[in-house]
Write a protein that holds these residues in place. Structure first.
Motif, mmCIF file in Angstrom:
data_model
loop_
_atom_site.group_PDB
_atom_site.id
_atom_site.type_symbol
_atom_site.label_atom_id
_atom_site.label_comp_id
_atom_site.label_asym_id
_atom_site.label_seq_id
_atom_site.Cartn_x
_atom_site.Cartn_y
_atom_site.Cartn_z
ATOM 1 N N THR A 34 0.822 -1.208 0.000
ATOM 2 C CA THR A 34 0.000 0.000 0.000
ATOM 3 C C THR A 34 0.856 1.258 0.000
ATOM 4 O OG1 THR A 34 -0.142 0.077 2.421
ATOM 5 C CG2 THR A 34 -1.808 -1.216 1.293
ATOM 6 N N PHE A 48 -6.183 0.822 3.549
ATOM 7 C CA PHE A 48 -5.128 -0.157 3.818
ATOM 8 C C PHE A 48 -5.445 -1.041 5.025
ATOM 9 C CE2 PHE A 48 -3.701 3.707 6.015
ATOM 10 C CZ PHE A 48 -3.332 3.241 7.263
ATOM 11 N N ILE A 103 -4.047 0.852 -2.731
ATOM 12 C CA ILE A 103 -3.766 -0.581 -2.637
ATOM 13 C C ILE A 103 -3.159 -1.003 -3.966
ATOM 14 C CG2 ILE A 103 -4.714 -2.876 -2.173
ATOM 15 C CD1 ILE A 103 -5.114 -0.896 0.155
#
Length: 194
Positions: A56, A135, A168
């Motif tokens: 991430t 995340f 992501i």
């Protein structure tokens, strides 16, 4: 590890907890896996499920990408004893608290402790930014989509859909043994097992 499908808690049972894991210094994936093993070996903690690992984009000052994931466990520890355990494990991995939202070898955050609401100077549960962090919500929804946020009343999956997949950029599954690089929008998340 066993799947976590029933998130209801009766008063006689030990509570379920959700813990976020993150790392972006050293060897992040190795450190995250080691942290899960340490938690599973800790008396009073039974790890039930661990999400895939996601790479991430970091929040905060410029720093390397993070690897993030979440786990679900049953605990026989108070919230404060669990917090102390998480902080002790972070310290074993050389965690230093120098910069707010800075790079770290290991970050373990207590997200949820059953349906408890806790607000003290040392601990806030549910985690105060849980509902706004892709995340955290993306990996948590992969293993606990139906868990309801005790303050908002919405499921983790609903919160995850609201925040989207921004930041992501990869997923790694220990079950598959390979890394697949794709944006989250390009690759659907695994279906939860009912």
């Amino acid at each position: 590890m066993a799947e976590c499908t029933d998130l209801s808690i009766s008063p006689s049972e030990t509570p379920l907890v959700a813990i976020a894991l993150g790392s972006n210094l050293g060897e992040p994936l190795r450190q995250l896996r080691s942290a899960v093993r340490l938690l599973a070996q800790t008396p009073g903690i039974q790890v039930l499920a661990c999400s895939p690992w996601y790479r991430t984009v970091p929040v905060g000052p410029p720093q390397p990408d993070y690897w993030n994931g979440c786990l679900i466990a049953r605990v026989q520890l108070s919230p404060w004893a669990l917090l102390a355990t998480l902080q002790a494990i972070e310290a074993q991995f050389g965690r230093q608290r120098q910069a707010h939202w800075g790079a770290r070898t290991l970050d373990l955050d207590l997200l949820l402790y059953g349906d408890r609401l806790i607000a003290t100077s040392e601990l806030t549960v549910p985690h105060p930014r849980l509902a706004e962090r892709p995340f955290v919500l993306v990996p948590l929804a992969a293993i606990a989509p139906h868990w309801r946020h005790p303050l908002l009343g919405e499921t983790i999956q609903t919160l995850r859909e609201r925040v989207g997949d921004v930041g992501i950029i990869a997923v790694f599954s220990d079950d598959v043994g390979e890394t697949t690089f794709a944006t989250a929008a390009d690759r659907p998340l695994p279906e939860p097992h009912e």
